[in-house]
Scaffold this motif. Structure first.
Motif, PDB file in Angstrom:
ATOM      1  N   GLN A 308       0.836  -1.193   0.000  1.00 38.61           N
ATOM      2  CA  GLN A 308       0.000   0.000   0.000  1.00 38.61           C
ATOM      3  C   GLN A 308       0.880   1.255   0.000  1.00 38.61           C
ATOM      4  N   TRP A 309       0.636   2.135  -0.968  1.00 38.05           N
ATOM      5  CA  TRP A 309       1.338   3.406  -0.985  1.00 38.05           C
ATOM      6  C   TRP A 309       0.906   4.220   0.226  1.00 38.05           C
ATOM      7  N   VAL A 310       1.882   4.778   0.950  1.00 37.29           N
ATOM      8  CA  VAL A 310       1.593   5.555   2.159  1.00 37.29           C
ATOM      9  C   VAL A 310       1.800   7.038   1.920  1.00 37.29           C
ATOM     10  N   ALA A 311       2.948   7.399   1.343  1.00 32.37           N
ATOM     11  CA  ALA A 311       3.263   8.812   1.153  1.00 32.37           C
ATOM     12  C   ALA A 311       4.446   8.956   0.199  1.00 32.37           C
ATOM     13  N   THR A 312       4.567  10.164  -0.370  1.00 28.36           N
ATOM     14  CA  THR A 312       5.761  10.561  -1.113  1.00 28.36           C
ATOM     15  C   THR A 312       6.255  11.874  -0.517  1.00 28.36           C
ATOM     16  N   HIS A 313       7.511  11.904  -0.148  1.00 28.22           N
ATOM     17  CA  HIS A 313       8.080  13.100   0.491  1.00 28.22           C
ATOM     18  C   HIS A 313       9.534  13.238   0.067  1.00 28.22           C
ATOM     19  N   ARG A 314       9.863  14.425  -0.428  1.00 29.57           N
ATOM     20  CA  ARG A 314      11.208  14.716  -0.919  1.00 29.57           C
ATOM     21  C   ARG A 314      11.664  13.701  -1.978  1.00 29.57           C
ATOM     22  N   GLY A 315      10.714  13.250  -2.801  1.00 32.51           N
ATOM     23  CA  GLY A 315      11.039  12.305  -3.864  1.00 32.51           C
ATOM     24  C   GLY A 315      11.197  10.868  -3.401  1.00 32.51           C
ATOM     25  N   ILE A 316      10.897  10.612  -2.110  1.00 32.98           N
ATOM     26  CA  ILE A 316      11.005   9.261  -1.547  1.00 32.98           C
ATOM     27  C   ILE A 316       9.601   8.701  -1.357  1.00 32.98           C
ATOM     28  N   GLU A 317       9.370   7.485  -1.841  1.00 36.12           N
ATOM     29  CA  GLU A 317       8.060   6.848  -1.679  1.00 36.12           C
ATOM     30  C   GLU A 317       8.102   5.839  -0.529  1.00 36.12           C
ATOM     31  N   TRP A 318       7.015   5.803   0.213  1.00 33.37           N
ATOM     32  CA  TRP A 318       6.896   4.895   1.360  1.00 33.37           C
ATOM     33  C   TRP A 318       5.753   3.911   1.106  1.00 33.37           C
ATOM     34  N   PHE A 319       6.035   2.611   1.276  1.00 29.69           N
ATOM     35  CA  PHE A 319       5.036   1.577   1.044  1.00 29.69           C
ATOM     36  C   PHE A 319       4.889   0.700   2.290  1.00 29.69           C
ATOM     37  N   ASN A 320       3.642   0.339   2.560  1.00 31.75           N
ATOM     38  CA  ASN A 320       3.290  -0.515   3.697  1.00 31.75           C
ATOM     39  C   ASN A 320       2.849  -1.880   3.185  1.00 31.75           C
ATOM     40  N   ASP A 321       3.663  -2.892   3.422  1.00 31.72           N
ATOM     41  CA  ASP A 321       3.322  -4.262   3.036  1.00 31.72           C
ATOM     42  C   ASP A 321       3.318  -5.149   4.286  1.00 31.72           C
ATOM     43  N   SER A 322       2.645  -4.664   5.340  1.00 28.76           N
ATOM     44  CA  SER A 322       2.627  -5.397   6.608  1.00 28.76           C
ATOM     45  C   SER A 322       2.022  -6.786   6.464  1.00 28.76           C
ATOM     46  N   LYS A 323       1.165  -6.983   5.440  1.00 26.37           N
ATOM     47  CA  LYS A 323       0.586  -8.307   5.199  1.00 26.37           C
ATOM     48  C   LYS A 323       1.628  -9.277   4.644  1.00 26.37           C
ATOM     49  N   GLY A 324       2.809  -8.769   4.313  1.00 24.93           N
ATOM     50  CA  GLY A 324       3.893  -9.644   3.861  1.00 24.93           C
ATOM     51  C   GLY A 324       4.442 -10.426   5.042  1.00 24.93           C
ATOM     52  N   THR A 325       3.780 -11.515   5.382  1.00 30.42           N
ATOM     53  CA  THR A 325       4.113 -12.276   6.591  1.00 30.42           C
ATOM     54  C   THR A 325       4.961 -13.510   6.296  1.00 30.42           C
ATOM     55  N   ASN A 326       5.404 -13.670   5.055  1.00 31.34           N
ATOM     56  CA  ASN A 326       6.270 -14.797   4.722  1.00 31.34           C
ATOM     57  C   ASN A 326       7.290 -14.385   3.661  1.00 31.34           C
ATOM     58  N   ILE A 327       8.228 -15.267   3.397  1.00 35.55           N
ATOM     59  CA  ILE A 327       9.330 -14.968   2.483  1.00 35.55           C
ATOM     60  C   ILE A 327       8.818 -14.673   1.078  1.00 35.55           C
ATOM     61  N   GLY A 328       7.887 -15.471   0.603  1.00 27.73           N
ATOM     62  CA  GLY A 328       7.380 -15.296  -0.761  1.00 27.73           C
ATOM     63  C   GLY A 328       6.764 -13.927  -0.978  1.00 27.73           C
ATOM     64  N   ALA A 329       6.020 -13.428   0.000  1.00 26.80           N
ATOM     65  CA  ALA A 329       5.380 -12.113  -0.128  1.00 26.80           C
ATOM     66  C   ALA A 329       6.420 -11.009  -0.224  1.00 26.80           C
ATOM     67  N   THR A 330       7.424 -11.066   0.636  1.00 28.38           N
ATOM     68  CA  THR A 330       8.457 -10.038   0.627  1.00 28.38           C
ATOM     69  C   THR A 330       9.313 -10.139  -0.632  1.00 28.38           C
ATOM     70  N   HIS A 331       9.613 -11.344  -1.067  1.00 30.64           N
ATOM     71  CA  HIS A 331      10.347 -11.568  -2.320  1.00 30.64           C
ATOM     72  C   HIS A 331       9.611 -10.887  -3.477  1.00 30.64           C
ATOM     73  N   ALA A 332       8.299 -11.105  -3.557  1.00 31.16           N
ATOM     74  CA  ALA A 332       7.497 -10.515  -4.637  1.00 31.16           C
ATOM     75  C   ALA A 332       7.464  -8.991  -4.527  1.00 31.16           C
ATOM     76  N   ALA A 333       7.370  -8.472  -3.300  1.00 39.97           N
ATOM     77  CA  ALA A 333       7.320  -7.018  -3.120  1.00 39.97           C
ATOM     78  C   ALA A 333       8.634  -6.360  -3.525  1.00 39.97           C
ATOM     79  N   ILE A 334       9.753  -6.966  -3.162  1.00 41.74           N
ATOM     80  CA  ILE A 334      11.057  -6.413  -3.544  1.00 41.74           C
ATOM     81  C   ILE A 334      11.206  -6.393  -5.066  1.00 41.74           C
ATOM     82  N   LEU A 335      10.882  -7.511  -5.711  1.00 40.76           N
ATOM     83  CA  LEU A 335      11.001  -7.571  -7.173  1.00 40.76           C
ATOM     84  C   LEU A 335      10.036  -6.603  -7.842  1.00 40.76           C
ATOM     85  N   GLY A 336       8.797  -6.555  -7.334  1.00 41.99           N
ATOM     86  CA  GLY A 336       7.782  -5.711  -7.957  1.00 41.99           C
ATOM     87  C   GLY A 336       8.107  -4.234  -7.872  1.00 41.99           C
ATOM     88  N   LEU A 337       8.455  -3.756  -6.682  1.00 36.10           N
ATOM     89  CA  LEU A 337       8.757  -2.336  -6.517  1.00 36.10           C
ATOM     90  C   LEU A 337      10.172  -2.007  -6.977  1.00 36.10           C
TER      91      LEU A 337
END
Length: 453
Positions: A308-337
């Protein structure tokens, strides 16, 4: 299955699932007792309002109660490897769960979705597309409305259900119109004997399904039951639903027919394009046109706590993927973003690792991540796996992690909070964890803006 043929029904577990089953049996005028291993289970006061106290047992599973049952209704949080349940199975005592109860009474066709990751997003997206097409839809199961509470609502054209591996373990008669396994990666290995057992639980969703929708890029998702099939893929572009690159951009396509430009979707990253493809494949098998599917996809903004996009500040984007509760979810988030990031990622992760191996994160971290910030119960374990491959900082809490990420990041970077762990060491649940993260991000940004005045 006729419930009134059973004389000794025992519900095990007094959490949300157990209470939902109990309330349903009360409505059906079916006698039962209910048992929980905890002295003060979370739904005890609610149960006392609908069931006699002498039919409620707490403080341990009662051997005599369980072994004298002729039907056990099992809550999804209770492992089939519990000693008394192993003994009950040896005694041929019938065991079911809320899914079997639901399918006994449901009459509308079922679209059933599972996977290690993205199942909530895809389930919600399928419901969104079907509603956009004018169909009456009820979405629930492991997300939103509990299964049995769906039955109290007017009958829809389709039930769209997210189902967990725990819900599928005991399922006997799902008989879905469409069943989908999105992806599979190691998870809940503290519950299963091995990874194969976890995979087998997930793939029970295909049993007696009319149509199976599966991931061409993940052979573990391939159905082993005879049925009609549809596929989706990020890497293969010759059949089914896939990405198709043309001179004018990257499109979502069915076979060789494009139906929407991927880059105009509000869902960002290739992992979210995969979610859109899988939802498209399911909706297409319902009979919805590619044109209407494309129109619906444009309006979908995603779910809270899931990249989930949270904010953009000074050209930096912040994303909340707290539902990423396992390795596969975080792996996909890193590759995707990471694939659409102008700079680098600052990755915040950690919590209760559930026995997971963090080795699969090394490759995407080396490719896309500037620095990793680790917190939580298993921080040292995660650090030991990753420390030779990236710069790591250990912090004591999420507030400190966000503050440090702000110092590290620069214009073009993305700060990604994707824990790859359960939340219960420091938070009530993943929603609580995600909200703490978002609140801290917004607080720091507001303070940073004020300091410029």
């Amino acid at each position: 299955m006729q419930l009134n043929q059973y004389k000794n029904i025992v519900i095990l577990g007094m959490g949300k699932t157990g209470f939902s089953c109990a309330k349903f049996l009360v409505q059906q005028h079916i006698d039962f007792v209910i048992n929980d291993s905890r002295e003060q289970p979370p739904m005890l006061s609610d149960l006392l309002a609908i069931q006699k106290a002498e039919h409620i047992y707490t403080g341990g599973f009662k051997r005599e109660l369980i072994l004298n049952a002729d039907l056990i209704i099992l809550s999804q949080g209770i492992s089939l490897q519990t000693a008394l349940l192993i003994e009950a199975r040896k005694n041929n005592i019938k065991m079911i769960n809320e899914v079997d109860l639901f399918t006994t009474y449901a009459t509308a066709p079922i679209i059933a979705i599972t996977g290690s990751n993205a199942k909530s997003t895809v389930t919600t997206l399928v419901g969104h597309i079907l509603k956009h097409a004018g169909l009456k839809v009820l979405v629930g199961g492991n997300i939103g409305i509990p299964l049995l509470e769906l039955l109290a609502q007017p009958e829809p054209d389709y039930y769209v259900l997210e189902l967990s591996n725990f819900q599928l373990e005991l399922t006997h008669n799902l008989n879905a119109k469409i069943a989908c396994v999105l992806n599979l990666s190691p998870d809940h290995l503290d519950r299963y004997e091995n990874y194969a057992a976890y995979v087998a639980a997930k793939k029970r969703i295909y049993c007696e399904a009319e149509i199976a929708v599966y991931n061409l890029d993940d052979k573990l998702t391939y159905p082993e039951y005879p049925c009609r099939t549809q596929t989706f893929s990020l890497t293969q572009n010759t059949m089914g639903f896939h990405l198709l690159e043309t001179k004018s951009g990257i499109y979502l396509a069915k076979d060789k027919e494009v139906y929407i430009l991927a880059t105009i979707l509000k869902l960002k990253g290739k992992h979210n394009w995969e979610n859109a493809l899988s939802a498209s494949a399911i909706a297409y098998e319902v009979g919805i046109s590619l044109k209407i599917i494309g129109q619906a996809l444009i309006n979908f903004t995603g779910l809270f706590h899931r990249c989930q996009w949270v904010a953009t500040h000074r050209g930096i984007e912040w994303f909340n993927d707290s539902k990423g509760t396992n390795i596969g979810a975080t792996h996909a988030a890193i590759l995707g973003l990471g694939s659409c990031c102008q700079g680098k990622l600052i990755l915040i992760l950690g919590g209760q690792s559930k026995g997971a191996d963090f080795q699969p994160l090394i490759s995407p971290i080396k490719k896309y991540v500037k620095q990793v910030i680790i917190l939580g119960e298993d921080a040292l374990k995660i650090n030991n796996t990753l420390k030779s491959h990236t710069i790591i900082t250990l912090v004591s809490d999420l507030e400190e992690a966000v503050s440090f990420a702000l110092k590290l990041s620069e214009a073009g970077d993305i700060v990604l909070f994707s824990p790859a762990c359960a939340s219960f060491d420091m938070f009530n649940n993943f929603e609580h964890r995600g909200q703490v993260y978002m609140d801290r991000v917004k607080e720091l940004i507001a303070h940073d803006c004020c300091s410029d005045v």
